[in-house]
Design an enzyme around this catalytic site. Structure first.
Site, PDB file in Angstrom:
ATOM      1  N   LYS A  42       0.842  -1.200   0.000  1.00 52.85           N
ATOM      2  CA  LYS A  42       0.000   0.000   0.000  1.00 52.85           C
ATOM      3  C   LYS A  42       0.880   1.254   0.000  1.00 52.85           C
ATOM      4  O   LYS A  42       2.078   1.166   0.287  1.00 52.85           O
ATOM      5  CB  LYS A  42      -0.895  -0.023   1.243  1.00 52.85           C
ATOM      6  CG  LYS A  42      -0.110  -0.038   2.551  1.00 52.85           C
ATOM      7  CD  LYS A  42      -0.955  -0.517   3.712  1.00 52.85           C
ATOM      8  CE  LYS A  42      -0.196  -0.385   5.019  1.00 52.85           C
ATOM      9  NZ  LYS A  42      -0.848  -1.119   6.107  1.00 52.85           N
ATOM     10  N   TYR A 251      18.076  29.033   8.616  1.00 49.28           N
ATOM     11  CA  TYR A 251      16.983  29.740   9.293  1.00 49.28           C
ATOM     12  C   TYR A 251      17.184  29.762  10.800  1.00 49.28           C
ATOM     13  O   TYR A 251      17.513  28.736  11.413  1.00 49.28           O
ATOM     14  CB  TYR A 251      15.647  29.051   9.001  1.00 49.28           C
ATOM     15  CG  TYR A 251      15.091  29.366   7.629  1.00 49.28           C
ATOM     16  CD1 TYR A 251      14.791  30.678   7.257  1.00 49.28           C
ATOM     17  CD2 TYR A 251      14.855  28.351   6.722  1.00 49.28           C
ATOM     18  CE1 TYR A 251      14.271  30.959   5.994  1.00 49.28           C
ATOM     19  CE2 TYR A 251      14.327  28.617   5.464  1.00 49.28           C
ATOM     20  CZ  TYR A 251      14.039  29.930   5.107  1.00 49.28           C
ATOM     21  OH  TYR A 251      13.528  30.204   3.873  1.00 49.28           O
TER      22      TYR A 251
END
Ligand SMILES: *Cc1c(COP(=O)(O)O)cnc(C)c1O
Length: 352
Positions: A42, A251
């Site tokens: 899946k 950042y």
């Protein structure tokens, strides 16, 4: 030449190890004792590529495959051998019926409503029994008076909620499954996912349903030394920089250089599933296995790494993320499942 025929090579790649995948399946099949191992493919085989995984595991001898929904079943349909089975774990909605009638896959019936919906088709199906996870599945009580005549049921299954832990929930679920499974007339019974296989023979029944461990996941110590890494994320270096003491990176300046040293900026980021949990904790390696630590915050499309240990690295060279799943999981705070299903579609996936 029209633009879209000019090749643009990817800046991130996923190296996928063919031998490790099939060796993992064989190992899980062997650990399943007299039961046969299937494969949960899946979510695009947990991000690796469902068609490629299906083809390799069919060649290795695997015959039972599990997808989540009918879109996934349809994608695989052209590649499924005559002797293979696809089961759709999320069951059968009313709107799935037209496609399901093509007979490409069998639904796992998860509720009495789905059982009634499937009844008139007379086609093969599996049945999920809820043994205490309270996710999908039919309650044992509902199966008691039900007349199953006319059904062609292959696998009667249930799913373990905590097989990765040593907890009484496992034996509770086993007991519940043992008492409700005989009420549903299937040809085969199945209870275990990857971690469940390691719980021993009582949990094996006729077939097992490993997913994560096929792809390198190791959630129990019994699997630690037998399951091999399959997925290796790789990134190209876009730039080399030389930091001076006191220079800040990325950042919010979560890294400040305490010495002069070189760094490389990689073309990978959290949009590639290398999430911010790896900020200041993740590790890459060059081809000689020199360790190159992630510095500062992971950005959306960029990562900085320390290349003090590999000063020869140049722009356009490639490095590989250390991605042993249990280790990467503890570094990042992500589950082993999230680490592979989240890798995204910017990677060029290639099998070796
Ligand atoms: C996903 C899934 C599996 C495979 O589980 P892993 O933990 O990845 O081995 C097996 N059975 C069901 C019902 C599932 O949903």
């Amino acid at each position: 030449m029209s633009d879209n025929r000019i090749e643009i090579p990817a800046t991130v790649k996923l190296r996928l190890d063919d031998n490790a995948l099939t060796a993992n399946w064989r190992k899980l099949d062997e650990m399943s004792g007299s039961a046969t191992a299937g494969a949960a493919i899946k979510a695009d085989a947990y991000g690796l590529g469902a068609v490629e995984v299906l083809q390799r595991l069919q060649t290795a001898g695997c015959k039972d495959f599990y997808v989540a929904n009918w879109q996934e079943a349809r994608e695989l349909a052209p590649y499924v051998d005559q002797s293979s089975n696809i089961s759709v774990l999320n069951g059968i909605r009313a709107e799935d019926m037209p496609y399901a009638m093509t007979g490409v896959a069998k639904p796992v019936l998860n509720s009495m409503e789905q059982v009634r919906r499937w009844r008139e088709t007379g086609r093969p199906c599996d049945v999920m029994i809820d043994s205490g996870m309270n996710r999908l599945g039919i309650a044992a009580a509902d199966t008691k008076q039900f007349d199953w005549s006319g059904f062609d049921i292959d696998i009667v299954m249930s799913h373990l909620a905590s097989a990765d832990e040593d907890t009484t929930q496992n034996s509770d679920q086993l007991d519940q499954f043992l008492s409700s499974m005989p009420l549903v007339p299937g040809k085969r019974a199945s209870l275990s996912n990857s971690a469940g296989i390691a719980l021993g023979q009582a949990y094996h029944f006729d077939c097992t349903r490993p997913g994560l461990s096929l792809y390198g996941g190791k959630q129990r110590s019994e699997l630690a030394n037998v399951i091999q890494q399959v997925v290796f994320p790789q990134a190209q270096i876009l730039q080399i920089r030389n930091l001076r003491t006191g220079d800040r990176v990325g950042y919010n300046a979560k890294y400040t250089a305490k010495r002069d040293h070189p760094i490389a900026i990689l073309a990978m980021g959290y949009a590639d599933g290398y999430l911010r949990g790896f900020s200041n904790t993740g590790m890459f390696v060059d081809d000689d296995q020199n360790e190159l630590a992630v510095l500062g915050r992971v950005s959306m499309d960029l990562i900085a790494i320390d290349i003090t240990a590999a000063p020869h690295l140049k722009e356009s060279a490639w490095v590989t993320a250390k991605y042993d799943l249990p280790i990467a999981s503890s570094q990042s705070g992500l589950s082993q499942y999230e680490l592979i299903t989240g890798l995204g579609n910017r990677y060029a996936r290639y099998w070796v």
